[in-house]
Design a protein around this motif. Structure first.
Motif, mmCIF file in Angstrom:
data_model
loop_
_atom_site.group_PDB
_atom_site.id
_atom_site.type_symbol
_atom_site.label_atom_id
_atom_site.label_comp_id
_atom_site.label_asym_id
_atom_site.label_seq_id
_atom_site.Cartn_x
_atom_site.Cartn_y
_atom_site.Cartn_z
ATOM 1 N N CYS A 164 -1.989 -2.245 0.313
ATOM 2 C CA CYS A 164 -0.732 -1.533 0.533
ATOM 3 C C CYS A 164 -0.824 -0.645 1.763
ATOM 4 C CB CYS A 164 -0.380 -0.705 -0.695
ATOM 5 S SG CYS A 164 0.007 -1.677 -2.171
ATOM 6 N N ASN A 165 -2.002 -0.126 2.035
ATOM 7 C CA ASN A 165 -2.200 0.704 3.215
ATOM 8 C C ASN A 165 -2.012 -0.113 4.492
ATOM 9 O OD1 ASN A 165 -2.931 3.180 4.546
ATOM 10 N ND2 ASN A 165 -4.929 2.270 4.971
ATOM 11 N N SER A 171 3.881 4.005 4.614
ATOM 12 C CA SER A 171 3.218 4.917 5.548
ATOM 13 C C SER A 171 4.007 6.200 5.822
ATOM 14 C CB SER A 171 2.956 4.197 6.886
ATOM 15 O OG SER A 171 4.180 3.752 7.453
ATOM 16 N N ASN A 172 5.291 6.210 5.455
ATOM 17 C CA ASN A 172 6.112 7.400 5.716
ATOM 18 C C ASN A 172 6.042 8.435 4.600
ATOM 19 O OD1 ASN A 172 7.454 5.745 3.886
ATOM 20 N ND2 ASN A 172 9.482 6.437 4.539
ATOM 21 N N TYR A 202 -2.714 2.030 -5.480
ATOM 22 C CA TYR A 202 -2.608 2.686 -4.171
ATOM 23 C C TYR A 202 -1.878 4.029 -4.281
ATOM 24 C CZ TYR A 202 -1.018 3.757 0.553
ATOM 25 O OH TYR A 202 -0.755 4.400 1.730
ATOM 26 N N LEU A 203 -0.705 4.036 -4.908
ATOM 27 C CA LEU A 203 0.055 5.275 -5.030
ATOM 28 C C LEU A 203 -0.720 6.334 -5.808
ATOM 29 C CD1 LEU A 203 3.655 3.938 -5.772
ATOM 30 C CD2 LEU A 203 2.767 4.813 -3.607
#
Length: 400
Positions: A164-165, A171-172, A202-203
Motif C-alpha cells: 500500500c505504501n 500518501s496524503n 498498512y493503516l
C-alpha cells in the motif's frame, strides 16, 4: 404500513406492509398477517442465539427480582467475570479491562473519546463505507474536520503485487494527526464489503507508528456474525499479542437483544486512562442484569460451539444461493462471511418486491432499495432446513 392513528415516532423507512408481531421464539416470529416467519435478520442483527433464547430469559427471570440496576459505587461479581469470560472464550491474544454500557454507539463513542484523551489529538481515521453509530459524533456524513474517511471501493479487490505504501493512494494521510483508526470489519453499514488484509495492516501499522491507536468496532461483526468471535480475527495482523486491537467495542450479539454493549481496553491503556483526569459514567454502566445476560450468551455460544457451526451454515447458505443463481439467474452477486450476507439482485428484480414475496412465503429478510439487495443476518442457530426454505422461495420468485 403507515397508520395515521399510530402514536409511535418512526424515523426509518419501512416496506409499506402491515407486520404485527405476536411472539418470537428462536428463529421464528409469529405475525398477525403472515403467520410464522423465519427471521433472517436476528431481530435488529442482535439475537445471535435466536429470539428469546430459553437460557437467557431464565437468567433474566432468576436475577431480575433482586439484581437489576445499581449506582456505579456498588460492586457485583458480574462485570469482572464477564470480562474474564469474554477473553477466555474469544481467545484474545492480549489482556484487557472492560466496562459495559447500553448501546453500540456508546461503546464506539467512548473508545474514540479515550483515544483522543490519550493522544491529545482529535482526528480519526475510518473507511468511508464503515458505519460506527447513530450519535452525532459518529453518524454519517462524518465531520471532515474530525474524521479522515477513506474512499476504499477501488481497493476492495486489489490484487496488485505491491505494498500500500508503494501504491501511493494513501500518501496524503497525515498519520501524525490521527488519534485512532476505527475499523469495522466488513459489515460496512450492511453492505458486507470486506477490506483486504494488506490494506488494514498498512493503516494499522502507520497509525500506531505515529502514536495513534486501533479501535475494533465489533458492534455488528462480533459474537459469531462473521464466522469468528470477532470480525477483526479474519485479519492476520491482529492475531498477535503485540498487535491486538487497543480497543474493542461490543454490542448487539453481546446481549442477544438485551440492551447491553461494552468496551474492552488493553490493560496498558486502561491503566493510563485510570491515571488521567478523564471521568465517565452513564446511567447503566456495568448494570448487573445486563452483565448476567451477556455471561449467559457467551456460555451458550461456547457450550454449543456456535461459532464453528454457524460458519459452516453460512457456507451452506451461500452455496444454496449460488445454486439458485445458476438455475434461474436474477442474482448479480453474493457477498458474505459467516451469518453476514447480502444478495445483490439483477434487473428487473427489485429488492422491496422480492422482500414482500418472500414474506408471503414465511421468510423475513432485510432489503435495500438503494443497492437493490436482500439482506441476510440470521441467528447462529439457523438450520439447513431453514436455508432450504429460503432458497426454494427465492428460486420461485426469481424464476417468475
Amino acid at each position: 404500513m403507515k397508520n395515521s392513528n399510530d402514536s409511535r415516532l418512526r424515523m426509518f423507512v419501512g416496506p409499506e406492509v402491515s407486520l404485527t408481531a405476536i411472539k418470537a421464539l428462536g428463529s421464528r416470529v409469529l405475525t398477525k398477517e403472515y403467520g410464522e416467519v423465519i427471521d433472517f435478520q436476528s431481530g435488529c442483527w442482535a439475537a445471535v442465539l435466536g429470539n428469546n433464547r430459553g437460557e437467557v430469559m431464565e437468567a433474566v427471570k432468576t436475577n431480575g427480582d433482586f439484581l437489576t440496576h445499581l449506582h456505579q459505587f456498588f460492586e457485583t461479581e458480574h462485570p469482572h467475570a464477564l470480562v474474564k469470560e469474554l477473553i477466555e472464550a474469544t481467545k484474545l491474544k492480549s489482556p484487557y479491562k472492560g466496562t459495559f454500557l447500553s448501546s453500540g454507539s456508546e461503546a464506539v463513542s467512548l473508545a474514540v473519546k479515550l483515544s483522543e484523551v490519550l493522544t491529545g489529538r482529535t482526528m480519526k481515521l475510518s473507511l468511508s463505507i464503515s458505519y460506527h453509530g447513530a450519535s452525532a459524533d459518529l453518524r454519517m456524513p462524518r465531520n471532515p474536520q474530525l474524521w479522515t474517511d477513506l474512499d476504499v471501493i477501488s481497493c476492495l479487490n486489489c490484487n496488485k503485487a505491491i505494498s500500500c505504501n508503494e501504491c501511493g493512494r494513501l500518501s496524503n494521510i497525515d498519520f501524525s494527526q490521527i488519534a485512532s483508526f476505527v475499523f469495522e470489519a466488513g459489515n460496512s453499514g450492511g453492505l458486507v464489503l470486506c477490506p483486504p488484509q494488506k490494506f488494514i495492516s498498512y493503516l494499522s501499522e502507520e497509525v500506531r507508528a505515529a502514536g495513534g491507536y486501533v479501535i475494533a468496532n465489533e458492534v455488528t461483526t462480533g459474537f459469531g456474525r462473521t464466522g469468528k468471535w470477532f470480525g477483526f480475527q479474519h485479519y492476520d495482523y491482529f492475531n498477535s499479542s503485540l498487535t491486538s486491537p487497543d480497543f474493542i467495542a461490543l454490542g448487539k450479539g453481546l446481549g442477544n437483544g438485551y440492551p447491553i454493549s461494552g468496551l474492552l481496553v488493553s490493560t496498558k491503556l486502561a491503566a493510563a486512562v485510570e491515571a488521567s483526569d478523564f471521568r465517565y459514567v452513564q446511567s447503566h454502566i456495568d448494570d448487573p442484569l445486563g452483565c448476567i445476560v451477556a455471561r449467559k450468551v457467551v456460555e451458550v455460544i461456547v457450550k454449543e460451539n456456535l461459532i464453528e457451526a454457524s460458519d459452516k451454515m453460512g457456507n451452506y447458505l451461500r452455496q444454496k444461493l449460488r445454486e439458485v443463481g445458476e438455475l434461474v439467474g436474477g442474482i448479480k452477486e453474493i457477498r458474505g462471511r459467516g451469518m453476514m450476507n447480502v444478495v445483490l439482485l439483477e434487473d428487473p428484480h427489485r429488492s422491496k418486491e422480492v422482500f414482500k414475496r418472500l414474506l408471503k412465503d414465511g421468510i423475513f429478510t432485510g432489503y435495500s432499495e438503494a443497492h437493490n439487495f436482500i439482506h441476510l443476518y440470521p441467528p447462529l442457530t439457523l438450520t439447513s432446513q431453514e436455508v432450504d426454505a429460503l432458497a426454494s422461495s427465492l428460486q420461485h420468485i426469481l424464476a417468475s
